[in-house]
Design an enzyme around this catalytic site. Structure first.
Site, PDB file in Angstrom:
ATOM      1  N   GLU A 124       5.822  -1.527  24.999  1.00 36.43           N
ATOM      2  CA  GLU A 124       5.613  -2.929  24.659  1.00 36.43           C
ATOM      3  C   GLU A 124       6.350  -3.922  25.557  1.00 36.43           C
ATOM      4  O   GLU A 124       7.254  -4.636  25.104  1.00 36.43           O
ATOM      5  CB  GLU A 124       6.005  -3.175  23.196  1.00 36.43           C
ATOM      6  CG  GLU A 124       5.267  -2.268  22.215  1.00 36.43           C
ATOM      7  CD  GLU A 124       5.507  -2.643  20.752  1.00 36.43           C
ATOM      8  OE1 GLU A 124       6.409  -3.453  20.485  1.00 36.43           O
ATOM      9  OE2 GLU A 124       4.783  -2.127  19.876  1.00 36.43           O
TER      10      GLU A 124
ATOM     11  N   GLU B  21       1.549   3.979  18.109  1.00 39.51           N
ATOM     12  CA  GLU B  21       2.282   3.552  16.915  1.00 39.51           C
ATOM     13  C   GLU B  21       1.302   2.927  15.941  1.00 39.51           C
ATOM     14  O   GLU B  21       0.466   2.105  16.339  1.00 39.51           O
ATOM     15  CB  GLU B  21       3.343   2.479  17.221  1.00 39.51           C
ATOM     16  CG  GLU B  21       4.576   2.998  17.898  1.00 39.51           C
ATOM     17  CD  GLU B  21       5.612   1.903  18.144  1.00 39.51           C
ATOM     18  OE1 GLU B  21       5.624   0.892  17.404  1.00 39.51           O
ATOM     19  OE2 GLU B  21       6.394   2.059  19.086  1.00 39.51           O
TER      20      GLU B  21
HETATM   21  C1  FCB Z   1       7.011  -1.887  17.464  1.00 41.05           C
HETATM   22  C2  FCB Z   1       8.136  -1.141  18.135  1.00 41.05           C
HETATM   23  C3  FCB Z   1       8.795  -0.090  17.281  1.00 41.05           C
HETATM   24  C4  FCB Z   1       8.919  -0.545  15.839  1.00 41.05           C
HETATM   25  C5  FCB Z   1       7.598  -1.064  15.331  1.00 41.05           C
HETATM   26  C6  FCB Z   1       7.616  -1.481  13.890  1.00 41.05           C
HETATM   27  O1  FCB Z   1       6.890  -3.136  18.033  1.00 41.05           O
HETATM   28  O2  FCB Z   1       7.680  -0.514  19.306  1.00 41.05           O
HETATM   29  O3  FCB Z   1      10.039   0.235  17.853  1.00 41.05           O
HETATM   30  O4  FCB Z   1       9.939  -1.440  15.710  1.00 41.05           O
HETATM   31  O5  FCB Z   1       7.168  -2.129  16.108  1.00 41.05           O
END
Ligand code: FCB
Length: 454
Positions: free
Chosen positions: A178, A358
């Protein structure tokens, strides 16, 4: 605790609907779980420093102990294995292995990751490694951090060191997690480390993050990488709050800042004109050839998806007050957005296989008197998002895998320990781990297919 087969689910989605080589996993990051912040030679990271800034973290906490995964990794690996996942996505703490971000390596730190990676392999779990999940060595920040082009070269050296030590044992390296968050939340809004509030610096950082990604990919390939190389972006569909021209125009702008600013250079070797115009004199300084480097082909693109963004030219649009279901972060629960996003990326860009690197939700959890955590909300969230991803696949999107965020409850950055994303509950007083119902559901989802002739 129920066994996987006794755990019922009403879901219609099943693992057998996915290709055999589809990778299922759980994800974490170093700073959020490891603890052991200042032992065995680890240097401070920008997050260690940021946690000391009064008011920076909601509960005034820090990563000093976190889930103490640095010491408890063996039992954590056993739990990961119990889940029946194929893969574990984790990150290396750069300052643990190279305390000042240049020069000397820290052998004790490297040995920790050696034990972790070997422990995964011994349990039949594929190591998916991320090089930078935000915890830049503080020493590099003191020399300008990502604003300074030198950091790009330091990152490439770091990547090469990791390749030399672990390159034979891993299946995937993501350069950055990110970069938008690092640049925008860390350097423009200042709500994440290193806490800078300057749009021009943020823009320069985003360029250097992308450049260091491309350079590292080239260097690691030159060094003989046999694993997959890619990057992880946080993306979201943007929808205008109303169809007023102002909302629609703002939506286009926000989409440009989040998605096109990263996707265009990676896959079209250019920055979007409208965002360059918007930045004006705050636009980053580029050297000749930078965009060619950034656009180096990659083997996979990781997408982190949590919610859509509703864009309003007026007051920020709050999903809850509009009657939408939200997670404990206040983020709207919107699985359809994942289908839309995957289709959009697939249609607008020439992308390699996509991974949802994620996806998951923070919800208020309680360990009940029965010793269990009945997190039906999280289970439902995960299940619906897997179904939404499956729908995109049916419509032609090439997907390589899906990883739940997160394996464990952990340090949720500026929210501290107040927000719990884990499918495994962590009692921070005792460090006791408890599989939540969502973990039992995931375990069952993965296990049933394995035992049903697959
Ligand atoms: C993302 C991050 C991860 C976590 C999630 C909820 O932005 O990559 O580390 O904090 O959000």
């Amino acid at each position: 605790m129920p066994t996987p087969s006794s755990f019922n689910t009403s879901s219609s989605i099943s693992k057998s609907q996915f290709p055999d080589n589809f990778v299922w996993g759980v994800a974490t990051s170093a700073f959020q779980i490891e603890g052991a912040a200042a032992i065995d030679g680890k240097g401070p990271s920008i997050w260690d420093e940021f946690c000391r800034v009064p008011g920076a973290i909601a509960d005034q906490s820090n990563g000093d102990i976190a889930c103490d995964h640095y010491h408890l990794y063996e039992q954590d690996l056993d739990l990961i294995k119990e889940l029946h996942v194929d893969a574990y996505r984790f990150s290396i703490s750069w300052p643990r292995v190279q305390p000042t971000g240049s020069g000397e390596w820290n052998e004790i730190g490297l040995q920790f990751y050696e034990r972790l990676i070997d422990g995964l392999i011994a349990r039949g779990i594929k190591p998916y490694l991320t090089l930078n999940h935000w915890d830049l060595p503080a020493a590099l920040q003191h020399q300008g951090g990502w604003e300074n082009r030198e950091t790009v070269y330091r990152f490439v050296e770091y990547a090469k060191g990791i390749h030399e030590r672990f390159g034979q044992r891993i299946v995937s390296i993501a350069t950055h997690n990110e970069p938008w968050v690092v640049a925008t939340l860390g350097h423009e809004q200042g709500i994440f480390a290193p806490g800078i509030k300057d749009r021009a610096i943020a823009a320069q950082c985003s360029h250097h993050l992308l450049l260091s990604h491309g350079m590292a990919v080239q260097e690691l390939r030159r060094a003989g990488a046999t694993y997959d190389l890619g990057i992880v972006l946080n993306l979201a569909p943007m929808h205008p709050a109303t169809d007023s021209p102002a909302d629609v125009a703002k939506t286009r702008l926000e989409d440009g800042k989040l998605l096109r600013w990263y996707m265009d250079p990676l896959f079209k070797k250019s920055y979007p004109d409208d965002i360059l115009a918007y930045l004006g004199s705050d636009a980053p300084i580029l050297h000749e050839g930078d965009l060619d480097i950034i656009g180096t082909p990659i083997d996979f693109l990781g997408i982190n998806y949590y919610s859509r963004t509703m864009v309003s030219a007026g007051d920020p649009w709050d999903p809850k007050s509009h009657g939408k279901a939200v997670s404990d972060m206040g983020w709207e629960i919107f699985p359809e957005g994942l289908t839309e996003l995957l289709l959009r990326v697939h249609h607008d860009y020439d992308v390699p296989p996509l991974f949802v690197t994620e996806n998951g939700g923070a919800f208020k959890d309680h360990v009940g008197e029965d010793g269990r955590v009945h997190d039906a909300d999280r289970q439902d969230y995960i299940e619906r998002h897997i179904a939404a991803m499956h729908l995109a696949m049916k419509k032609g999107v090439k997907m390589g895998g899906y990883m739940v965020w997160s394996f464990l409850d952990n340090f949720e950055w500026a929210s501290g320990y107040e927000k719990r994303f884990g499918i495994v509950h962590v009692d921070y007083d005792t460090q006791r781990r408890t599989l939540k119902d969502s973990a039992l559901w995931y375990q069952n989802f993965l296990h049933q297919a394995n035992t049903n002739g697959k």
